[in-house]
Scaffold this active site. Structure first.
Site, PDB file in Angstrom:
ATOM      1  N   GLU A  50       8.414   7.373  -1.804  1.00  0.00           N
ATOM      2  CA  GLU A  50       7.129   6.707  -2.011  1.00  0.00           C
ATOM      3  C   GLU A  50       5.980   7.704  -1.874  1.00  0.00           C
ATOM      4  O   GLU A  50       5.000   7.658  -2.625  1.00  0.00           O
ATOM      5  CB  GLU A  50       6.959   5.558  -1.022  1.00  0.00           C
ATOM      6  CG  GLU A  50       7.870   4.369  -1.288  1.00  0.00           C
ATOM      7  CD  GLU A  50       7.702   3.267  -0.252  1.00  0.00           C
ATOM      8  OE1 GLU A  50       6.640   3.235   0.417  1.00  0.00           O
ATOM      9  OE2 GLU A  50       8.621   2.443  -0.099  1.00  0.00           O
ATOM     10  N   ASP A  79       4.439  -2.012  -3.591  1.00  0.00           N
ATOM     11  CA  ASP A  79       4.184  -0.737  -2.914  1.00  0.00           C
ATOM     12  C   ASP A  79       2.895  -0.100  -3.430  1.00  0.00           C
ATOM     13  O   ASP A  79       2.108   0.444  -2.654  1.00  0.00           O
ATOM     14  CB  ASP A  79       5.366   0.220  -3.124  1.00  0.00           C
ATOM     15  CG  ASP A  79       6.641  -0.281  -2.476  1.00  0.00           C
ATOM     16  OD1 ASP A  79       6.566  -0.738  -1.326  1.00  0.00           O
ATOM     17  OD2 ASP A  79       7.700  -0.243  -3.137  1.00  0.00           O
ATOM     18  N   ASP A  93       6.447  -1.288  -8.015  1.00  0.00           N
ATOM     19  CA  ASP A  93       7.258  -1.333  -6.801  1.00  0.00           C
ATOM     20  C   ASP A  93       8.301  -0.220  -6.842  1.00  0.00           C
ATOM     21  O   ASP A  93       8.941  -0.004  -7.878  1.00  0.00           O
ATOM     22  CB  ASP A  93       7.949  -2.694  -6.677  1.00  0.00           C
ATOM     23  CG  ASP A  93       8.001  -3.199  -5.238  1.00  0.00           C
ATOM     24  OD1 ASP A  93       7.092  -2.846  -4.457  1.00  0.00           O
ATOM     25  OD2 ASP A  93       8.920  -3.955  -4.902  1.00  0.00           O
ATOM     26  N   LYS A  95      11.795   1.354  -5.800  1.00  0.00           N
ATOM     27  CA  LYS A  95      13.125   0.957  -5.331  1.00  0.00           C
ATOM     28  C   LYS A  95      14.036   2.184  -5.332  1.00  0.00           C
ATOM     29  O   LYS A  95      14.057   2.938  -6.305  1.00  0.00           O
ATOM     30  CB  LYS A  95      13.718  -0.122  -6.243  1.00  0.00           C
ATOM     31  CG  LYS A  95      12.915  -1.410  -6.300  1.00  0.00           C
ATOM     32  CD  LYS A  95      12.911  -2.139  -4.970  1.00  0.00           C
ATOM     33  CE  LYS A  95      12.174  -3.463  -5.050  1.00  0.00           C
ATOM     34  NZ  LYS A  95      12.149  -4.160  -3.743  1.00  0.00           N
TER      35      LYS A  95
END
Length: 278
Positions: A50, A79, A93, A95
């Protein structure tokens, strides 16, 4: 049928490095220049990814004329998000998962189907209706069998063997890669398709790519919850086949339309298997 792509996907790809070394982090460093290796904990590695994608997403947002926002809490979706000049948002997002072996199938979770998808505000930044689209940036890696562990000095940096390797990634609209079953039996998370390679994820080869986002939303907002009674579960569905039968009780014409699209997907699925998609 061609792989699904759009301006959002292509712009993000432009800023994500294809060089393996740009995805590698060796450990955490303290003020005394000690390096703490982080091992193979998947939650830590997921958080590191991230951090690594933040700058590429910022660059993509600027090119698109958007602002980049980031969730302040790990439990709040998404996110990241792009904020348009008109205030509308696009969810991004992150993952991550790892391959157990070269031939093993892997997948992701598409998030909860009992929170913001049903009430609009639970565990989401803003309101679900504020978002024009939802994307998954998926990252797959292999675990290093013998990573360096412990605390090392900065002088030892080049000798550290990181905990992960062989990173691959994709960006795709969420509904296009989600499947018809949950991510696991004792949760209320959407499961994605499963594959031994990234190709189907890049393609957007899930059933709802054929059925459409409206059907995806209807399917998962009515899918039985883990703690629902047997009576409630029996009155609903647990597959696209049984969902079509459930729809037919209320709208036979709509059910027939969904059935035709589902049959197209099944034919596509069979042709891809014959082309060595696993």
């Amino acid at each position: 049928m061609k792989p699904h792509t759009d301006n959002i996907i292509e712009t993000i790809y432009k800023y994500l490095s294809t060089e393996q070394q740009d995805w590698i982090l060796s450990g955490f460093i303290d003020p005394d220049k000690n390096i703490y290796t982080f091992g193979s904990d998947s939650k830590i590695i997921g958080r590191l990814f991230e951090v690594l994608v933040t700058k590429p997403l910022l660059n993509a947002a600027r090119e698109l004329g958007y602002e980049l926002g980031e969730s302040e809490k790990q439990t709040v979706y998404p996110d990241f998000y792009f904020k348009k000049p008109n205030g509308r948002k696009i969810a991004i997002d992150i993952k991550t998962t790892y391959k157990k072996s070269a031939q093993s199938k892997f997948g992701f979770t598409g998030g909860s189907f009992t929170s913001f998808m049903r009430n609009g505000t639970k565990n989401i930044y803003g309101h679900y209706n504020d978002y024009d689209a939802h994307y998954i940036l998926g990252i797959v890696y292999e675990r290093e069998e013998s990573p360096t562990t412990g605390i090392l000095s900065l002088e030892d940096l080049n000798s550290i063997r990181p905990a992960y390797k062989n990173i691959e990634f994709f960006i795709q609209e969420k509904f296009r890669i989600c499947g018809e079953t949950k991510g696991s039996g004792n949760t209320d998370n959407i499961g994605t398709i499963l594959s031994t390679t990234l190709s189907p994820f890049i393609f957007g080869a899930g059933p709802f790519n054929f059925l459409g986002e409206e059907v995806f939303h209807d399917y998962w907002t009515h899918f039985p919850k883990y703690k629902d009674s047997k009576e409630i579960k029996d009155s609903l569905f647990n597959s696209i086949d049984s969902y079509i039968n459930w729809v037919a009780k209320k709208d036979d014409k709509k059910a027939k339309e969904i059935r035709l699209k589902y049959n197209e997907y099944l034919s596509f699925y069979e042709s891809m298997e014959n082309n060595n998609w696993k």
